[in-house]
Scaffold this motif. Structure first.
Motif, short mmCIF file in Angstrom:
data_model
loop_
_atom_site.label_atom_id
_atom_site.label_comp_id
_atom_site.label_asym_id
_atom_site.label_seq_id
_atom_site.Cartn_x
_atom_site.Cartn_y
_atom_site.Cartn_z
N ASN A 1 0.82 -1.21 0.00
CA ASN A 1 0.00 0.00 0.00
C ASN A 1 0.86 1.27 0.00
O ASN A 1 0.56 2.24 0.70
CB ASN A 1 -0.95 -0.02 1.19
N GLY A 2 1.92 1.21 -0.79
CA GLY A 2 2.66 2.42 -1.08
C GLY A 2 3.89 2.70 -0.25
O GLY A 2 4.47 3.79 -0.37
N GLU A 3 4.32 1.76 0.61
CA GLU A 3 5.51 1.98 1.42
C GLU A 3 6.47 0.81 1.23
O GLU A 3 6.62 -0.04 2.10
CB GLU A 3 5.15 2.11 2.89
N PRO A 4 7.13 0.74 0.06
CA PRO A 4 7.95 -0.44 -0.28
C PRO A 4 9.13 -0.68 0.64
O PRO A 4 9.66 -1.78 0.67
CB PRO A 4 8.41 -0.13 -1.71
N GLU A 5 9.55 0.33 1.41
CA GLU A 5 10.71 0.17 2.29
C GLU A 5 10.30 -0.07 3.76
O GLU A 5 11.18 -0.18 4.63
CB GLU A 5 11.59 1.41 2.22
N PHE A 6 9.01 -0.15 4.02
CA PHE A 6 8.55 -0.28 5.41
C PHE A 6 9.04 -1.59 6.03
O PHE A 6 8.98 -2.65 5.39
CB PHE A 6 7.03 -0.21 5.49
N VAL A 7 9.50 -1.51 7.29
CA VAL A 7 9.96 -2.70 8.01
C VAL A 7 9.22 -2.78 9.34
O VAL A 7 9.19 -1.82 10.12
CB VAL A 7 11.48 -2.65 8.27
N ALA A 8 8.60 -3.91 9.60
CA ALA A 8 7.95 -4.17 10.89
C ALA A 8 8.82 -5.16 11.67
O ALA A 8 9.23 -6.19 11.13
CB ALA A 8 6.55 -4.74 10.68
N VAL A 9 9.08 -4.84 12.92
CA VAL A 9 9.91 -5.70 13.75
C VAL A 9 9.02 -6.66 14.53
O VAL A 9 8.12 -6.24 15.25
CB VAL A 9 10.75 -4.86 14.72
N GLY A 10 9.27 -7.95 14.38
CA GLY A 10 8.44 -8.95 15.01
C GLY A 10 9.06 -9.64 16.21
O GLY A 10 8.51 -10.62 16.71
N ALA A 11 10.21 -9.14 16.68
CA ALA A 11 10.87 -9.76 17.83
C ALA A 11 9.98 -9.60 19.06
O ALA A 11 9.42 -8.53 19.31
CB ALA A 11 12.22 -9.13 18.08
N TRP A 12 9.86 -10.66 19.85
CA TRP A 12 8.98 -10.67 21.02
C TRP A 12 9.52 -11.70 22.02
O TRP A 12 9.95 -12.76 21.59
CB TRP A 12 7.56 -11.04 20.60
N PRO A 13 9.52 -11.43 23.33
CA PRO A 13 8.98 -10.25 24.01
C PRO A 13 9.97 -9.11 24.18
O PRO A 13 9.64 -8.12 24.81
CB PRO A 13 8.59 -10.82 25.37
N LEU A 14 11.17 -9.25 23.61
CA LEU A 14 12.14 -8.15 23.62
C LEU A 14 12.51 -7.78 22.21
O LEU A 14 12.67 -8.65 21.35
CB LEU A 14 13.41 -8.54 24.39
N ARG A 15 12.65 -6.50 21.99
CA ARG A 15 13.12 -6.03 20.69
C ARG A 15 14.54 -5.54 20.81
O ARG A 15 14.96 -5.10 21.86
CB ARG A 15 12.23 -4.87 20.20
#
Length: 232
Positions: free
Chosen positions: A218-232
């Motif tokens: 949806n228009g943000e080709p460089e977006f990164v979501a961090v999925g580390a859990w329970p610590l980032r």
């Protein structure tokens, strides 16, 4: 339907922070709460803190949690002491076999970890097992529309939340939402706490991947979501 006596939901440690911002690497703790809920969701132990974070509290943050820089400086305990006492309270709960409940746990636990490092405090061991109602709710009711804030989750699961963004109110509500999920979803309730923790590691990763994919499509080709859990 199951009874509220699912093992991991019987007695819960609940935890919440209010801070100076949203960046886990730079924000500081302003208020904190660690409590214990019994199987009926009643608070049977509690401890709260007001810290002097040692930095200015942005107006935007003060408007959310109600603590100004002036009040924190006048009434707050030294930040290093607060961090050490929070870690000790959570370590004690974990040593007693209590799961630690925090809504969006990766934020609160990561902030606590950064603060411990900042002040030379030994970090919270593990941490685990952790119960994050946000991650679990997204897994068991993946396609429900609407917000997934604590306020929205509390309303959805019939949990009263008065004085949102007060650390104590939010922590207790998160614990009660976790217990409500256990009552509604037997497949979650029957898991041992350690297994539920490991499931959440996987769920959080998959949720982040899905969200990243959606943002990129949806228009943000460089977006990164961090999925580390329970610590980032």
């Amino acid at each position: 339907m199951i009874d509220a006596t699912a093992d991991w939901a019987d007695t819960l440690a609940v935890f919440d922070l209010e801070t100076t911002g949203i960046d886990i690497d730079t924000c500081r703790i302003v208020t904190a709460y660690v409590g214990v809920l019994d199987r009926d969701g009643r608070v049977v132990e509690q401890r709260s803190w007001l810290a002097d974070p040692g930095v200015e509290i942005p107006t935007a943050a003060s408007l959310i949690h109600g603590v100004s820089t002036e009040r924190a400086r006048a009434e707050g305990l030294p930040a290093a002491r607060v961090v050490a006492e929070i870690v000790a309270a959570l370590a004690d709960a974990a040593a007693r076999g209590l799961p630690i409940v925090a809504y969006n746990a990766a934020y609160d636990l990561s902030v606590l970890s950064r603060e411990a490092e900042r002040y030379g405090v030994a970090p919270l061991p593990g941490p685990g097992p952790v119960v994050d109602p946000l991650v679990i709710d997204k897994a068991v009711d993946r396609y429900r529309r609407g917000k997934r804030t604590l306020t929205a989750a509390a309303a959805h699961y019939g949990v009263e939340l008065v004085d949102a963004h007060d650390a104590g109110a939010d922590a207790a509500a998160a614990g009660r939402v976790a217990q409500a999920i256990a009552r509604r979803y037997p497949e979650v309730a029957v898991l041992a706490a350690a297994e539920l923790h490991e499931r959440q590691v996987d769920w959080a990763r998959l949720q982040a991947e899905s969200y990243q994919d959606w943002r990129r499509r949806n228009g943000e080709p460089e977006f990164v979501a961090v999925g580390a859990w329970p610590l980032r």
